[in-house]
Motif scaffolding. Structure first.
Motif, PDB file in Angstrom:
ATOM      1  N   THR A  13       0.844  -1.189   0.000  1.00  0.00           N
ATOM      2  CA  THR A  13       0.000   0.000   0.000  1.00  0.00           C
ATOM      3  C   THR A  13       0.880   1.239   0.000  1.00  0.00           C
ATOM      4  O   THR A  13       2.090   1.156   0.175  1.00  0.00           O
ATOM      5  N   VAL A  14       0.265   2.402  -0.163  1.00  0.00           N
ATOM      6  CA  VAL A  14       1.014   3.651  -0.184  1.00  0.00           C
ATOM      7  C   VAL A  14       1.075   4.257   1.214  1.00  0.00           C
ATOM      8  O   VAL A  14       1.565   5.355   1.399  1.00  0.00           O
ATOM      9  N   ALA A  15       0.588   3.560   2.212  1.00  0.00           N
ATOM     10  CA  ALA A  15       0.615   4.070   3.579  1.00  0.00           C
ATOM     11  C   ALA A  15       2.047   4.116   4.091  1.00  0.00           C
ATOM     12  O   ALA A  15       2.887   3.330   3.689  1.00  0.00           O
ATOM     13  N   GLY A  16       2.302   5.049   4.986  1.00  0.00           N
ATOM     14  CA  GLY A  16       3.615   5.136   5.605  1.00  0.00           C
ATOM     15  C   GLY A  16       4.542   6.081   4.860  1.00  0.00           C
ATOM     16  O   GLY A  16       4.114   6.931   4.087  1.00  0.00           O
ATOM     17  N   LYS A  17       5.826   5.928   5.081  1.00  0.00           N
ATOM     18  CA  LYS A  17       6.846   6.829   4.545  1.00  0.00           C
ATOM     19  C   LYS A  17       7.032   6.629   3.050  1.00  0.00           C
ATOM     20  O   LYS A  17       7.254   5.514   2.585  1.00  0.00           O
ATOM     21  N   MET A  18       6.932   7.723   2.309  1.00  0.00           N
ATOM     22  CA  MET A  18       7.186   7.671   0.867  1.00  0.00           C
ATOM     23  C   MET A  18       8.679   7.813   0.614  1.00  0.00           C
ATOM     24  O   MET A  18       9.400   8.425   1.394  1.00  0.00           O
ATOM     25  N   ARG A  19       9.121   7.258  -0.503  1.00  0.00           N
ATOM     26  CA  ARG A  19      10.525   7.368  -0.909  1.00  0.00           C
ATOM     27  C   ARG A  19      10.582   7.946  -2.312  1.00  0.00           C
ATOM     28  O   ARG A  19       9.611   7.871  -3.053  1.00  0.00           O
ATOM     29  N   GLN A  20      11.729   8.500  -2.658  1.00  0.00           N
ATOM     30  CA  GLN A  20      11.901   9.122  -3.966  1.00  0.00           C
ATOM     31  C   GLN A  20      12.793   8.235  -4.826  1.00  0.00           C
ATOM     32  O   GLN A  20      13.899   7.876  -4.417  1.00  0.00           O
ATOM     33  N   TYR A  21      12.296   7.886  -6.012  1.00  0.00           N
ATOM     34  CA  TYR A  21      13.035   7.001  -6.912  1.00  0.00           C
ATOM     35  C   TYR A  21      13.254   7.682  -8.262  1.00  0.00           C
ATOM     36  O   TYR A  21      12.408   8.438  -8.732  1.00  0.00           O
ATOM     37  N   GLN A  22      14.406   7.383  -8.853  1.00  0.00           N
ATOM     38  CA  GLN A  22      14.667   7.778 -10.237  1.00  0.00           C
ATOM     39  C   GLN A  22      14.591   6.509 -11.073  1.00  0.00           C
ATOM     40  O   GLN A  22      15.381   5.585 -10.885  1.00  0.00           O
ATOM     41  N   VAL A  23      13.626   6.479 -11.983  1.00  0.00           N
ATOM     42  CA  VAL A  23      13.405   5.297 -12.821  1.00  0.00           C
ATOM     43  C   VAL A  23      13.734   5.666 -14.262  1.00  0.00           C
ATOM     44  O   VAL A  23      13.260   6.684 -14.773  1.00  0.00           O
ATOM     45  N   VAL A  24      14.560   4.844 -14.896  1.00  0.00           N
ATOM     46  CA  VAL A  24      14.928   5.039 -16.300  1.00  0.00           C
ATOM     47  C   VAL A  24      14.471   3.816 -17.074  1.00  0.00           C
ATOM     48  O   VAL A  24      14.754   2.678 -16.687  1.00  0.00           O
ATOM     49  N   GLY A  25      13.747   4.060 -18.166  1.00  0.00           N
ATOM     50  CA  GLY A  25      13.247   2.954 -18.983  1.00  0.00           C
ATOM     51  C   GLY A  25      13.193   3.334 -20.448  1.00  0.00           C
ATOM     52  O   GLY A  25      13.341   4.512 -20.813  1.00  0.00           O
ATOM     53  N   ARG A  26      12.984   2.361 -21.282  1.00  0.00           N
ATOM     54  CA  ARG A  26      12.896   2.601 -22.720  1.00  0.00           C
ATOM     55  C   ARG A  26      12.108   1.486 -23.375  1.00  0.00           C
ATOM     56  O   ARG A  26      11.774   0.483 -22.742  1.00  0.00           O
ATOM     57  N   LYS A  27      11.825   1.672 -24.650  1.00  0.00           N
ATOM     58  CA  LYS A  27      11.199   0.619 -25.425  1.00  0.00           C
ATOM     59  C   LYS A  27      12.233  -0.470 -25.662  1.00  0.00           C
ATOM     60  O   LYS A  27      13.422  -0.183 -25.813  1.00  0.00           O
ATOM     61  N   ALA A  28      11.816  -1.724 -25.678  1.00  0.00           N
ATOM     62  CA  ALA A  28      12.754  -2.833 -25.857  1.00  0.00           C
ATOM     63  C   ALA A  28      13.435  -2.724 -27.220  1.00  0.00           C
ATOM     64  O   ALA A  28      12.807  -2.379 -28.222  1.00  0.00           O
ATOM     65  N   ALA A  29      14.735  -3.008 -27.250  1.00  0.00           N
ATOM     66  CA  ALA A  29      15.510  -2.892 -28.486  1.00  0.00           C
ATOM     67  C   ALA A  29      15.090  -3.960 -29.503  1.00  0.00           C
ATOM     68  O   ALA A  29      14.836  -5.115 -29.146  1.00  0.00           O
ATOM     69  N   THR A  30      15.008  -3.559 -30.750  1.00  0.00           N
ATOM     70  CA  THR A  30      14.686  -4.475 -31.852  1.00  0.00           C
ATOM     71  C   THR A  30      15.762  -4.341 -32.927  1.00  0.00           C
ATOM     72  O   THR A  30      16.682  -3.521 -32.819  1.00  0.00           O
ATOM     73  N   GLU A  31      15.635  -5.133 -33.991  1.00  0.00           N
ATOM     74  CA  GLU A  31      16.611  -5.043 -35.084  1.00  0.00           C
ATOM     75  C   GLU A  31      16.478  -3.700 -35.813  1.00  0.00           C
ATOM     76  O   GLU A  31      17.474  -3.125 -36.259  1.00  0.00           O
ATOM     77  N   ASP A  32      15.228  -3.212 -35.940  1.00  0.00           N
ATOM     78  CA  ASP A  32      15.016  -1.918 -36.604  1.00  0.00           C
ATOM     79  C   ASP A  32      15.522  -0.759 -35.745  1.00  0.00           C
ATOM     80  O   ASP A  32      16.084   0.204 -36.267  1.00  0.00           O
ATOM     81  N   HIS A  33      15.294  -0.830 -34.422  1.00  0.00           N
ATOM     82  CA  HIS A  33      15.751   0.214 -33.501  1.00  0.00           C
ATOM     83  C   HIS A  33      16.618  -0.423 -32.413  1.00  0.00           C
ATOM     84  O   HIS A  33      16.137  -0.775 -31.340  1.00  0.00           O
ATOM     85  N   PRO A  34      17.913  -0.584 -32.681  1.00  0.00           N
ATOM     86  CA  PRO A  34      18.774  -1.251 -31.695  1.00  0.00           C
ATOM     87  C   PRO A  34      19.038  -0.410 -30.443  1.00  0.00           C
ATOM     88  O   PRO A  34      19.346  -0.947 -29.387  1.00  0.00           O
ATOM     89  N   ASN A  35      18.928   0.928 -30.568  1.00  0.00           N
ATOM     90  CA  ASN A  35      19.202   1.794 -29.414  1.00  0.00           C
ATOM     91  C   ASN A  35      18.081   2.828 -29.259  1.00  0.00           C
ATOM     92  O   ASN A  35      18.251   3.999 -29.609  1.00  0.00           O
ATOM     93  N   PRO A  36      16.915   2.427 -28.724  1.00  0.00           N
ATOM     94  CA  PRO A  36      15.790   3.377 -28.596  1.00  0.00           C
ATOM     95  C   PRO A  36      16.044   4.440 -27.532  1.00  0.00           C
ATOM     96  O   PRO A  36      16.909   4.277 -26.668  1.00  0.00           O
ATOM     97  N   GLU A  37      15.252   5.505 -27.596  1.00  0.00           N
ATOM     98  CA  GLU A  37      15.392   6.620 -26.679  1.00  0.00           C
ATOM     99  C   GLU A  37      14.968   6.212 -25.266  1.00  0.00           C
ATOM    100  O   GLU A  37      13.956   5.541 -25.082  1.00  0.00           O
ATOM    101  N   ALA A  38      15.761   6.644 -24.267  1.00  0.00           N
ATOM    102  CA  ALA A  38      15.469   6.324 -22.861  1.00  0.00           C
ATOM    103  C   ALA A  38      14.729   7.490 -22.216  1.00  0.00           C
ATOM    104  O   ALA A  38      14.932   8.662 -22.577  1.00  0.00           O
ATOM    105  N   TYR A  39      13.876   7.171 -21.251  1.00  0.00           N
ATOM    106  CA  TYR A  39      13.084   8.172 -20.533  1.00  0.00           C
ATOM    107  C   TYR A  39      13.359   8.034 -19.038  1.00  0.00           C
ATOM    108  O   TYR A  39      13.428   6.927 -18.516  1.00  0.00           O
TER     109      TYR A  39
END
Length: 194
Positions: A13-39
Motif C-alpha cells: 500500500t502507499v501508507a507510511g513513509k514515501m521514498r523518492q526514486y529515479q526510474v529510467v526505462g525505454r522501449k525494448a531494443a529491436t533489429e530496426d531500432h537497436p538503441n531506442p530513446e530512454a526516458y
C-alpha cells in the motif's frame, strides 16, 4: 501465516513513509531500432516495485509503450544530503475527486522532501478523502521564506519565532511512584517556568 500475509500486504500500500526514486526505462531494443530513446522520471513511491509500476503508468500516457513492450534500465532511490534542518516545500499536484479533476498547490514544512510528500498523502486523505492512486504529483520545489503563500508556513518563517515550553511538569515528579513520601505535599506545584 495470516500475520505474514498482512505484513506483505501492508508493504504494497502507499501508507507510511514515501521514498523518492529515479526510474529510467525505454522501449525494448529491436533489429530496426537497436538503441531506442530512454526516458527518466522522478517518482514518489513506498517501494521500488510500485515506483516501476507508476513509471509505466505515466509513460503509457505520453508514449506508445508499456511494460510488455519496454524495459527498465535503472531504478535507484534518491536520498537527500541534508536532512537535519527544517525546510519549506511547495508541491503542485493534480488529483481526481468524486466530482472531477482538480489542480492544487500545497506547502509543507519537513526535514526531507519525502517527508513532505508523506504529509501530502496523509492530508489529502484526511481533508479530501483522496485515494493515493488518484494523486499525481506534477512538481516539487524547496521554498525560501519570502516565497511562502500559505499562512501556516509563514508563521514559522519569521525571524524571531519562539517556541515557549509553558506549564512543564518537573522531571523529578515524572518518574516517582504513585504512593511515595512525596505524593502529598503542602506546596502547590509550579508548572510555569517563564
Amino acid at each position: 501465516l495470516w500475520r505474514r500475509h498482512a505484513d506483505i500486504y501492508h508493504k504494497m500500500t502507499v501508507a507510511g513513509k514515501m521514498r523518492q526514486y529515479q526510474v529510467v526505462g525505454r522501449k525494448a531494443a529491436t533489429e530496426d531500432h537497436p538503441n531506442p530513446e530512454a526516458y527518466r522520471m522522478i517518482i514518489f513511491a513506498p517501494c521500488p516495485v510500485i515506483a516501476r509500476s507508476k513509471f509505466w503508468y505515466y509513460l503509457h500516457q505520453f508514449r506508445k509503450m508499456k511494460k510488455t513492450t519496454g524495459e527498465i534500465l535503472d531504478c535507484v532511490e534518491l536520498v537527500e544530503k541534508n536532512s537535519r534542518t527544517v525546510k519549506n516545500y511547495g508541491i503542485w499536484l493534480r488529483y481526481q475527486s468524486r466530482s472531477g479533476t482538480h489542480n492544487m498547490y500545497r506547502e509543507f514544512r519537513d526535514l526531507t522532501l519525502t517527508g513532505a510528500v508523506s504529509q501530502l498523502y496523509d492530508e489529502m486523505a484526511g481533508r479530501h478523502r483522496t485515494r493515493p492512486r488518484s494523486i499525481q504529483i506534477i512538481r516539487t520545489a524547496p521554498l525560501k521564506a519570502s516565497e511562502l503563500k500559505r499562512t501556516n508556513g509563514m508563521q514559522f518563517a519569521k525571524a524571531k519565532v519562539k517556541f515557549p515550553l509553558a506549564h512543564r511538569v518537573a522531571s523529578a515528579k515524572r518518574n516517582q511512584k504513585a504512593l511515595s513520601d512525596r505524593t502529598f505535599t503542602t506546596v502547590r506545584p509550579t508548572t510555569f517556568f517563564g
